[in-house]
Design an enzyme around this catalytic site. Structure first.
Site, PDB file in Angstrom:
ATOM      1  N   HIS A  67      -3.188  -4.355   2.821  1.00 22.26           N
ATOM      2  CA  HIS A  67      -4.321  -3.585   3.692  1.00 22.26           C
ATOM      3  C   HIS A  67      -3.689  -2.845   5.105  1.00 22.26           C
ATOM      4  O   HIS A  67      -3.965  -1.972   5.517  1.00 22.26           O
ATOM      5  CB  HIS A  67      -5.575  -4.338   3.763  1.00 22.26           C
ATOM      6  CG  HIS A  67      -6.178  -3.622   4.886  1.00 22.26           C
ATOM      7  ND1 HIS A  67      -7.428  -2.500   4.441  1.00 22.26           N
ATOM      8  CD2 HIS A  67      -7.244  -4.133   5.956  1.00 22.26           C
ATOM      9  CE1 HIS A  67      -8.042  -1.981   5.291  1.00 22.26           C
ATOM     10  NE2 HIS A  67      -8.450  -3.333   7.009  1.00 22.26           N
TER      11      HIS A  67
ATOM     12  N   HIS B 146      -1.246  -2.686   6.810  1.00 25.18           N
ATOM     13  CA  HIS B 146       0.157  -1.196   6.242  1.00 25.18           C
ATOM     14  C   HIS B 146       1.266  -1.874   7.237  1.00 25.18           C
ATOM     15  O   HIS B 146       3.017  -1.165   7.076  1.00 25.18           O
ATOM     16  CB  HIS B 146      -0.098  -0.241   6.562  1.00 25.18           C
ATOM     17  CG  HIS B 146      -1.093   0.276   5.812  1.00 25.18           C
ATOM     18  ND1 HIS B 146      -1.192   1.553   5.601  1.00 25.18           N
ATOM     19  CD2 HIS B 146      -1.677   0.122   4.960  1.00 25.18           C
ATOM     20  CE1 HIS B 146      -2.551   2.165   5.379  1.00 25.18           C
ATOM     21  NE2 HIS B 146      -2.079   0.919   4.506  1.00 25.18           N
TER      22      HIS B 146
ATOM     23  N   HIS C 178      -7.189  -8.335   0.004  1.00 28.66           N
ATOM     24  CA  HIS C 178      -7.008  -6.637   0.576  1.00 28.66           C
ATOM     25  C   HIS C 178      -7.684  -7.578   1.947  1.00 28.66           C
ATOM     26  O   HIS C 178      -9.067  -6.983   1.371  1.00 28.66           O
ATOM     27  CB  HIS C 178      -7.247  -5.376  -0.220  1.00 28.66           C
ATOM     28  CG  HIS C 178      -7.236  -4.300   0.076  1.00 28.66           C
ATOM     29  ND1 HIS C 178      -5.932  -3.826  -0.290  1.00 28.66           N
ATOM     30  CD2 HIS C 178      -7.464  -3.729   0.880  1.00 28.66           C
ATOM     31  CE1 HIS C 178      -6.101  -3.141   1.013  1.00 28.66           C
ATOM     32  NE2 HIS C 178      -6.567  -2.638   1.259  1.00 28.66           N
TER      33      HIS C 178
ATOM     34  N   GLU D 245      -4.192   2.336  -3.186  1.00 24.38           N
ATOM     35  CA  GLU D 245      -5.328   2.832  -2.722  1.00 24.38           C
ATOM     36  C   GLU D 245      -5.848   3.706  -1.447  1.00 24.38           C
ATOM     37  O   GLU D 245      -6.847   4.564  -0.722  1.00 24.38           O
ATOM     38  CB  GLU D 245      -6.267   1.326  -1.900  1.00 24.38           C
ATOM     39  CG  GLU D 245      -5.999   0.861  -1.017  1.00 24.38           C
ATOM     40  CD  GLU D 245      -7.149   0.572   0.667  1.00 24.38           C
ATOM     41  OE1 GLU D 245      -8.225   0.291   0.049  1.00 24.38           O
ATOM     42  OE2 GLU D 245      -7.097   0.566   1.642  1.00 24.38           O
ATOM     43  N   ASN D 246      -4.098   4.276  -0.972  1.00 22.75           N
ATOM     44  CA  ASN D 246      -3.985   4.939   0.097  1.00 22.75           C
ATOM     45  C   ASN D 246      -3.258   6.079  -0.846  1.00 22.75           C
ATOM     46  O   ASN D 246      -2.279   7.012  -0.203  1.00 22.75           O
ATOM     47  CB  ASN D 246      -3.382   4.393   1.320  1.00 22.75           C
ATOM     48  CG  ASN D 246      -3.999   3.513   1.934  1.00 22.75           C
ATOM     49  OD1 ASN D 246      -3.714   1.793   2.117  1.00 22.75           O
ATOM     50  ND2 ASN D 246      -5.011   3.812   2.439  1.00 22.75           N
TER      51      ASN D 246
ATOM     52  N   ASP E  97       1.151  -1.319   0.189  1.00 23.17           N
ATOM     53  CA  ASP E  97      -0.100  -0.589  -0.032  1.00 23.17           C
ATOM     54  C   ASP E  97       0.860   0.933  -0.085  1.00 23.17           C
ATOM     55  O   ASP E  97       1.374   1.891   0.654  1.00 23.17           O
ATOM     56  CB  ASP E  97      -1.107  -0.079   0.557  1.00 23.17           C
ATOM     57  CG  ASP E  97      -1.751  -1.444   1.370  1.00 23.17           C
ATOM     58  OD1 ASP E  97      -1.253  -2.446   1.282  1.00 23.17           O
ATOM     59  OD2 ASP E  97      -2.490  -1.292   1.884  1.00 23.17           O
TER      60      ASP E  97
ATOM     61  N   ASN F 121     -10.546  -1.234   0.266  1.00 23.97           N
ATOM     62  CA  ASN F 121     -11.911  -0.462   0.611  1.00 23.97           C
ATOM     63  C   ASN F 121     -11.888   0.949   0.363  1.00 23.97           C
ATOM     64  O   ASN F 121     -13.159   1.141   0.584  1.00 23.97           O
ATOM     65  CB  ASN F 121     -12.018  -0.811   2.601  1.00 23.97           C
ATOM     66  CG  ASN F 121     -10.727  -0.497   3.032  1.00 23.97           C
ATOM     67  OD1 ASN F 121      -9.005  -0.881   3.053  1.00 23.97           O
ATOM     68  ND2 ASN F 121     -10.759   0.138   3.680  1.00 23.97           N
ATOM     69  N   HIS F 122     -10.942   1.316   0.373  1.00 21.43           N
ATOM     70  CA  HIS F 122     -10.908   3.243  -0.017  1.00 21.43           C
ATOM     71  C   HIS F 122     -11.507   3.683  -1.658  1.00 21.43           C
ATOM     72  O   HIS F 122     -10.378   4.847  -1.644  1.00 21.43           O
ATOM     73  CB  HIS F 122      -9.487   3.596   0.712  1.00 21.43           C
ATOM     74  CG  HIS F 122      -9.707   3.497   1.731  1.00 21.43           C
ATOM     75  ND1 HIS F 122     -10.620   4.134   2.627  1.00 21.43           N
ATOM     76  CD2 HIS F 122      -8.403   3.351   2.750  1.00 21.43           C
ATOM     77  CE1 HIS F 122      -9.875   4.474   4.250  1.00 21.43           C
ATOM     78  NE2 HIS F 122      -8.847   3.614   4.287  1.00 21.43           N
TER      79      HIS F 122
HETATM   80 FE   LIG Z   1      -7.205  -1.394   3.022  1.00 18.39          FE
END
Ligand SMILES: [Fe+2]
Length: 259
Positions: free
Chosen positions: A174, A176, A149, A39-40, A8, A67-68
């Site tokens: 996810h 991290h 994820h 996604e981040n 990520d 999820n983001h």
């Molecule tokens: Fe995530």
């Protein structure tokens, strides 16, 4: 065939660190494909066009999400237009974008699939049945990478064993926080529970730690921001047999700035 999967990427510090280190890694390791979880990448929540272009310029070829996925205002249009971005395949039918993409690596078709776990996350469709459906629809493709994820180690391990011998690699994202359990499973699938992140080392999961602590200690509303300070880079290199797609090895890569 050598594939680099980057964990990520968090905010501008994550984008910048990828740009600074990736080209050198690609040269040194003779990498054929670079996939990254993005996604981040925009302020820690989702990804916008600007961040995508920065990652492509840095050498990333395929971007996976989680999820983001929908947290930026141009997310829907971006995911509809850009086949290099893959969101979790187990979103409900009719969701914009795509849950997998096929590219060419060393002359071979290469399938990248993104899935999302359901424990402590949104109750999406079953990721196990969804990945079975995708694999059944692509019986001729031997090189397959799955980004799972998910929040829990058990759900990611379950996906690793579910797909052992059927895909080239299952990499978790996810949390991290990188795990040290990378291995090639008996059926020939490279596996790691979580690759970790690229971003500020001294925050909490890449976010400013004072803000996260204030939220945890007071339960008042707090707007999180990406942290500053020294950055870390987490990835795995997976070496695959050119013909069979089976993994020969998986190696964890961890770089960190001094400080
Ligand atoms: Fe995530």
């Amino acid at each position: 065939m050598r594939v680099l999967f980057i964990g990520d990427i968090v905010g501008k510090p994550g984008q910048d660190y990828v740009r600074e280190v990736l080209k050198g890694l690609l040269r040194a390791r003779r990498i054929d494909l670079v996939v990254a979880n993005g996604e981040n990448a925009t302020n820690g929540r989702g990804i916008n066009r600007l961040a995508c272009e920065a990652l492509y310029d840095a050498g990333v070829e395929i971007i996976t999400m989680g999820n983001h996925t929908w947290d930026q205002k141009d997310s829907e249009a971006l995911l509809e237009e850009d086949a290099r971005i893959v969101r979790p395949a187990n979103f409900p039918e009719g969701t914009p974008g795509r849950g997998y993409t096929v590219c060419k690596v060393a002359g071979k078709p290469f399938l990248v699939i993104n899935l999302m776990g359901r424990t402590f996350l949104s109750q999406l469709d079953c990721p196990f049945r969804e990945v079975d459906r995708i694999l059944a629809a692509h019986p001729h493709i031997r090189h397959v990478l799955v980004d799972m994820h998910a929040e829990t180690t058990s759900e990611k391990l379950a996906m690793g064993w579910h797909l052992d011998g059927r895909v080239s690699a299952v990499v978790g994202t996810h949390t991290h926080v990188p795990t040290a359990d990378e291995r090639v499973l008996p059926g020939g699938t490279a596996y790691i529970t979580d690759v970790g992140m690229v971003g500020p080392r001294d925050g909490i999961l890449g976010m400013d730690r004072d803000l996260v602590l204030r939220k945890m200690r007071t339960h008042l509303p707090v707007r999180f921001q990406v942290a500053g300070g020294p950055r870390q880079f987490c990835a795995v290199e997976v070496d695959l047999d050119d013909e069979s797609g089976r993994a020969r090895s998986i190696e964890r890569i961890f770089l960190c700035e001094p400080g």
